[in-house]
Design a protein around this motif. Sequence first.
Motif, mmCIF file in Angstrom:
data_model
loop_
_atom_site.group_PDB
_atom_site.id
_atom_site.type_symbol
_atom_site.label_atom_id
_atom_site.label_comp_id
_atom_site.label_asym_id
_atom_site.label_seq_id
_atom_site.Cartn_x
_atom_site.Cartn_y
_atom_site.Cartn_z
ATOM 1 N N GLU A 165 48.563 1.670 44.767
ATOM 2 C CA GLU A 165 49.570 1.922 43.734
ATOM 3 C C GLU A 165 49.581 0.797 42.697
ATOM 4 O O GLU A 165 49.643 1.053 41.494
ATOM 5 C CB GLU A 165 50.962 2.045 44.352
ATOM 6 N N VAL A 166 49.514 -0.437 43.160
ATOM 7 C CA VAL A 166 49.509 -1.585 42.249
ATOM 8 C C VAL A 166 48.255 -1.550 41.375
ATOM 9 O O VAL A 166 48.334 -1.759 40.163
ATOM 10 C CB VAL A 166 49.592 -2.909 43.045
ATOM 11 N N ALA A 167 47.106 -1.255 41.985
ATOM 12 C CA ALA A 167 45.859 -1.194 41.219
ATOM 13 C C ALA A 167 45.923 -0.080 40.177
ATOM 14 O O ALA A 167 45.485 -0.264 39.036
ATOM 15 C CB ALA A 167 44.680 -0.966 42.158
ATOM 16 N N ALA A 168 46.493 1.058 40.529
ATOM 17 C CA ALA A 168 46.609 2.170 39.581
ATOM 18 C C ALA A 168 47.528 1.794 38.431
ATOM 19 O O ALA A 168 47.246 2.095 37.268
ATOM 20 C CB ALA A 168 47.125 3.421 40.302
ATOM 21 N N GLN A 169 48.622 1.124 38.745
ATOM 22 C CA GLN A 169 49.559 0.684 37.696
ATOM 23 C C GLN A 169 48.869 -0.301 36.748
ATOM 24 O O GLN A 169 49.018 -0.211 35.538
ATOM 25 C CB GLN A 169 50.794 0.035 38.334
ATOM 26 N N GLN A 170 48.115 -1.228 37.293
ATOM 27 C CA GLN A 170 47.399 -2.200 36.464
ATOM 28 C C GLN A 170 46.362 -1.503 35.586
ATOM 29 O O GLN A 170 46.191 -1.843 34.422
ATOM 30 C CB GLN A 170 46.726 -3.259 37.335
ATOM 31 N N ALA A 171 45.701 -0.489 36.142
ATOM 32 C CA ALA A 171 44.714 0.254 35.360
ATOM 33 C C ALA A 171 45.399 1.002 34.222
ATOM 34 O O ALA A 171 44.883 1.027 33.092
ATOM 35 C CB ALA A 171 43.967 1.232 36.265
ATOM 36 N N ARG A 172 46.566 1.599 34.499
ATOM 37 C CA ARG A 172 47.303 2.293 33.439
ATOM 38 C C ARG A 172 47.720 1.324 32.337
ATOM 39 O O ARG A 172 47.614 1.638 31.145
ATOM 40 C CB ARG A 172 48.536 3.002 34.014
ATOM 41 N N LEU A 173 48.189 0.127 32.718
ATOM 42 C CA LEU A 173 48.589 -0.875 31.721
ATOM 43 C C LEU A 173 47.400 -1.310 30.884
ATOM 44 O O LEU A 173 47.506 -1.422 29.654
ATOM 45 C CB LEU A 173 49.204 -2.087 32.433
ATOM 46 N N ALA A 174 46.253 -1.540 31.533
ATOM 47 C CA ALA A 174 45.062 -1.968 30.808
ATOM 48 C C ALA A 174 44.625 -0.873 29.834
ATOM 49 O O ALA A 174 44.266 -1.164 28.685
ATOM 50 C CB ALA A 174 43.932 -2.284 31.788
ATOM 51 N N LEU A 175 44.699 0.376 30.251
ATOM 52 C CA LEU A 175 44.332 1.483 29.386
ATOM 53 C C LEU A 175 45.290 1.582 28.198
ATOM 54 O O LEU A 175 44.870 1.766 27.052
ATOM 55 C CB LEU A 175 44.340 2.787 30.178
ATOM 56 N N ALA A 176 46.575 1.409 28.453
ATOM 57 C CA ALA A 176 47.576 1.478 27.383
ATOM 58 C C ALA A 176 47.346 0.350 26.360
ATOM 59 O O ALA A 176 47.478 0.580 25.158
ATOM 60 C CB ALA A 176 48.969 1.380 27.985
#
Length: 51
Positions: free
Chosen positions: A37-48
């Motif tokens: 979950e943390v990795a997915a959140q970080q990936a979403r932030l990086a994409l944004a």
Amino acid sequence: MNENLARAQMSARLGEAHELRRGHQLARAKRFGRKAEVAAQQARLALARAL
């Protein structure tokens, strides 16, 4: 009589071991789930940020 008692105790110990193992597996799955979950959140932030 003694044989039945020994068999019952062995069965109880096997059951306990199985429950402990299941508890460890659940704890491990929860830990990995949180990491994912943390990795997915970080990936979403990086994409944004990239957009």
